[in-house]
Design a protein around this motif. Structure first.
Motif, mmCIF file in Angstrom:
data_model
loop_
_atom_site.group_PDB
_atom_site.id
_atom_site.type_symbol
_atom_site.label_atom_id
_atom_site.label_comp_id
_atom_site.label_asym_id
_atom_site.label_seq_id
_atom_site.Cartn_x
_atom_site.Cartn_y
_atom_site.Cartn_z
ATOM 1 N N SER A 21 -3.075 8.052 9.325
ATOM 2 C CA SER A 21 -3.192 6.724 9.358
ATOM 3 C C SER A 21 -2.447 5.744 8.332
ATOM 4 C CB SER A 21 -4.593 6.228 9.591
ATOM 5 O OG SER A 21 -5.164 6.415 8.238
ATOM 6 N N LEU A 22 -2.044 4.479 8.819
ATOM 7 C CA LEU A 22 -1.332 3.914 7.937
ATOM 8 C C LEU A 22 -2.287 3.445 6.542
ATOM 9 C CD1 LEU A 22 0.525 1.128 10.165
ATOM 10 C CD2 LEU A 22 1.525 3.008 8.944
ATOM 11 N N GLY A 23 -3.323 3.284 6.840
ATOM 12 C CA GLY A 23 -4.158 2.964 5.731
ATOM 13 C C GLY A 23 -4.424 4.303 4.766
ATOM 14 N N GLU A 24 -4.489 5.325 5.427
ATOM 15 C CA GLU A 24 -4.469 6.700 4.530
ATOM 16 C C GLU A 24 -3.157 6.756 3.781
ATOM 17 O OE1 GLU A 24 -5.621 9.941 2.463
ATOM 18 O OE2 GLU A 24 -7.078 8.556 3.688
ATOM 19 N N ARG A 25 -2.007 6.532 4.416
ATOM 20 C CA ARG A 25 -0.641 6.625 3.880
ATOM 21 C C ARG A 25 -0.483 5.695 2.648
ATOM 22 N NH1 ARG A 25 2.104 6.387 9.338
ATOM 23 N NH2 ARG A 25 4.211 6.296 7.967
ATOM 24 N N ALA A 26 -0.796 4.438 3.057
ATOM 25 C CA ALA A 26 -0.810 3.493 1.986
ATOM 26 C C ALA A 26 -1.498 3.550 0.926
ATOM 27 C CB ALA A 26 -1.016 2.045 2.494
ATOM 28 N N TYR A 27 -2.966 4.354 0.978
ATOM 29 C CA TYR A 27 -3.819 4.683 -0.116
ATOM 30 C C TYR A 27 -3.013 5.714 -0.901
ATOM 31 C CZ TYR A 27 -7.814 6.929 -2.128
ATOM 32 O OH TYR A 27 -8.565 7.371 -2.959
ATOM 33 N N ARG A 28 -2.799 6.572 -0.288
ATOM 34 C CA ARG A 28 -1.944 7.941 -1.119
ATOM 35 C C ARG A 28 -0.977 7.337 -1.768
ATOM 36 N NH1 ARG A 28 -2.426 13.404 2.595
ATOM 37 N NH2 ARG A 28 -4.768 13.489 3.030
ATOM 38 N N ARG A 29 -0.061 6.487 -1.229
ATOM 39 C CA ARG A 29 1.133 6.036 -1.752
ATOM 40 C C ARG A 29 0.832 5.138 -3.083
ATOM 41 N NH1 ARG A 29 6.425 5.672 0.076
ATOM 42 N NH2 ARG A 29 5.733 7.728 0.951
ATOM 43 N N LEU A 30 -0.173 4.343 -2.805
ATOM 44 C CA LEU A 30 -0.440 3.441 -4.086
ATOM 45 C C LEU A 30 -1.130 4.208 -4.989
ATOM 46 C CD1 LEU A 30 -1.589 0.504 -1.917
ATOM 47 C CD2 LEU A 30 -0.023 0.240 -3.516
ATOM 48 N N ARG A 31 -2.079 5.255 -4.799
ATOM 49 C CA ARG A 31 -2.803 5.929 -5.844
ATOM 50 C C ARG A 31 -1.617 6.832 -6.702
ATOM 51 N NH1 ARG A 31 -7.362 10.497 -4.478
ATOM 52 N NH2 ARG A 31 -5.477 11.661 -3.846
ATOM 53 N N GLU A 32 -0.799 7.420 -6.015
ATOM 54 C CA GLU A 32 0.304 8.156 -6.606
ATOM 55 C C GLU A 32 1.020 7.297 -7.446
ATOM 56 O OE1 GLU A 32 4.114 10.907 -5.468
ATOM 57 O OE2 GLU A 32 3.241 9.507 -3.825
ATOM 58 N N SER A 33 1.496 6.111 -7.187
ATOM 59 C CA SER A 33 2.336 5.209 -7.930
ATOM 60 C C SER A 33 1.524 4.841 -9.154
ATOM 61 C CB SER A 33 2.620 3.966 -6.965
ATOM 62 O OG SER A 33 3.617 4.394 -5.923
ATOM 63 N N ILE A 34 0.150 4.735 -8.864
ATOM 64 C CA ILE A 34 -0.527 4.182 -10.381
ATOM 65 C C ILE A 34 -0.588 5.423 -11.253
ATOM 66 C CG2 ILE A 34 -3.077 3.702 -10.999
ATOM 67 C CD1 ILE A 34 -3.188 2.152 -8.636
ATOM 68 N N VAL A 35 -0.842 6.645 -10.680
ATOM 69 C CA VAL A 35 -0.923 7.863 -11.478
ATOM 70 C C VAL A 35 0.270 8.125 -12.222
ATOM 71 C CG1 VAL A 35 -1.247 10.222 -11.381
ATOM 72 C CG2 VAL A 35 -2.882 8.920 -10.248
ATOM 73 N N GLN A 36 1.330 7.956 -11.564
ATOM 74 C CA GLN A 36 2.837 8.238 -12.050
ATOM 75 C C GLN A 36 3.024 7.021 -13.025
ATOM 76 O OE1 GLN A 36 4.672 10.893 -11.573
ATOM 77 N NE2 GLN A 36 3.272 11.996 -9.972
#
Length: 237
Positions: A21-36
């Motif tokens: 889902s778009l919400g799940e994809r956005a969540y993963r992308r944002l979380r990854e960007s914070i971690v990185q």
């Protein structure tokens, strides 16, 4: 713009073929960007600008930010709006200890519930881990390690535990990115510990599996600088 050529501080657009889902994809992308570290602590997050960078509407971004706030990775501040949360060494250490406890519980449950097929799968992962360790190939080791823990988590059959550990692993990654990390001399230690965990799983010994997993997680947190090394007790004369 392709993910490999994304400008610093910006997010790569989501791939259209992604089935999440778009919400799940956005969540993963944002979380990854914070971690990185691409979205650093204190950075203000605008729903509209993030939606534009990802090429989606604001609603999925809003959903993703709600989840990230529940995870503690973003906070809403008066007069500032949503910002990336400050995550200091003390907080990362506390979360690391929580993760060690939950990983131990998961391993105990897995020792009771893991079927023969899953045990064979984790043994195969252990072989890949050895190959990566022998070659000091961190990518292979990281991939095998993720699969190793995922197999144990799935074996518990406990959705709440699985979701809790998934959230905590993001903080583990954040801690590793801020720390010096493992040296080649540390890699054999992790392999020995993983072998011990698999042996406990095969013996169907929940107490031993839990103890070995907790020790492994805590030792890795010390190695990565997230937790201080325990003080050595003076030897008795």
């Amino acid at each position: 713009m392709a993910a490999g050529r994304t400008a610093p501080g910006r997010l790569a657009p989501l791939a259209e073929e992604d089935t999440l889902s778009l919400g799940e994809r956005a969540y993963r992308r944002l979380r990854e960007s914070i971690v990185q570290g691409r979205l650093p602590a204190g950075r203000k997050i605008s729903e509209r600008s993030i939606a534009g960078e990802l090429g989606i509407s604001a609603q999925p971004v809003r959903e993703a930010l709600r989840r990230l706030e529940q995870d503690g990775m973003v906070v809403t501040l008066p007069r500032r709006g949503t910002v990336v949360a400050e995550m200091g060494p003390a907080q990362l250490g506390e979360l690391g200890r929580i993760r060690a406890a939950l990983e131990g519980v998961a391993c105990a449950l897995a020792a009771e519930r893991m079927d023969a097929e899953s045990l064979a799968a984790i043994a195969a992962v252990l072989k890949r881990m050895k190959s990566g360790t022998d070659a000091a190939d961190h990518d292979t080791i990281d991939e095998a390690n993720e699969e190793f823990h995922a197999l144990i988590h799935r074996a518990t059959g406990n959705l709440f535990l699985i979701r809790s550990l998934a959230s905590l692993r993001a903080y583990d990654n954040l801690g590793r990115h801020r720390a010096v990390g493992s040296t080649p001399r540390d890699l054999p230690k992790a392999l020995v510990e993983h072998r011990g965990i698999v042996a406990a799983l095969k013996k169907r010994d929940p107490a031993l599996a839990e103890a070995r997993m907790r020790h492994h997680i805590l030792r890795s947190l010390v190695t990565n600088g997230v937790l201080p090394a325990p003080e050595r007790k003076p030897r008795r004369p």
